[in-house]
Design a protein around this motif. Structure first.
Motif: not given
Length: 261
Positions: A93, A97, A101, A107-108, A110
């Motif tokens: 993760r 992330e 960034d 996009a998030r 998931m």
């Protein structure tokens, strides 16, 4: 359309699925470093800082994730992944992330538990030397069965992992029809995605495992124009984005003896 009928039609190539699947191994983790140090020292137990799901990236791993993000930032808008999925494990993760960034992607990230690393059960935190010394019967059974079918007590075989990945691929095909998808996961999973998408045999995937170490933050890419037909492996284990930025390329390999014997 009934879900079973839809799955059957998709397998027959009558419904489009994903057009591109990009697989990324997480950046170097503190667990990777601890495991390599333990093996080099001949230790039996790996001094991991947390349970496997909670192990974080090392400082180098963070740099690798940022370099990955800069690579992603160069992807034209029309070729960007429509979705980014990650293993729930912290190191994956964090990689996803940080990269998203740094890339400036909207996009998030998931999470899907089917992307978690292979569970080692009774072998967790033991080096190969530790398994041989403390669990000699398990060591012998692992050698006899080989890596694909050996299931440690309380853990998973590679064949077990394949079962959960097949359901994930089907779900992603349905959810992201005609789209590109990026997954951040673990080294064994990347090999097993190859097994599934290329329709490899046990021996073929074990041959790859015996000769290839999946590099931290490396990129493997499959393409399937139109979302139908066979997948084509376009890129495997690519880490040029790390080299070009002077970020260390790290190899943290698993057990080298993977074939049954």
């Amino acid at each position: 359309m009934h879900q079973t009928e839809e799955a059957t039609n998709r397998m027959l190539g009558q419904l489009p699925g994903m057009t591109e699947l990009v697989l990324v191994r997480h950046g170097e983790s503190e667990g990777n470093v601890a495991a390599t140090q333990a093996r080099e020292a001949g230790a039996h137990v790996i001094d991991v800082p947390a349970r496997d799901a909670d192990v974080e990236l090392s400082a180098t791993g963070r740099d690798q994730a940022l370099a990955l993000g800069r690579l992603l930032s160069e992807v034209p808008d029309e070729r960007r992944a429509a979705a980014v999925w990650s293993s729930p494990y912290v190191r994956a993760r964090q990689t996803a992330e940080l990269a998203v960034d740094a890339a400036g992607w909207p996009a998030r990230v998931m999470v899907d538990e089917r992307l978690r690393d292979r569970e080692l059960g009774i072998l967790d935190m033991l080096t190969s030397a530790g398994v041989e010394a403390r669990l000699p019967e398990e060591a012998a059974r692992r050698r006899w069965l080989g890596k694909f079918y050996y299931r440690p007590p309380g853990g998973e075989s590679w064949a077990d992992v394949v079962l959960r990945l097949r359901t994930l691929v089907n779900d992603l095909d349905r959810r992201h029809s005609g789209q590109r998808v990026l997954l951040v996961c673990h080294d064994a999973l990347i090999l097993l995605f190859r097994y599934i998408l290329e329709d490899l045999s046990e021996r073929e995937v074990l041959d790859i495992a015996a000769t290839s170490t999946i590099l931290n933050a490396s990129v493997t890419r499959f393409a399937r124009p139109g979302g139908v037909g066979e997948w084509a492996l376009e890129t495997f284990n690519m880490a040029d984005h790390l080299l070009s930025e002077g970020v260390p390329v790290t190899e943290h390999a698993g057990e080298a003896n993977v074939h049954p014997r």
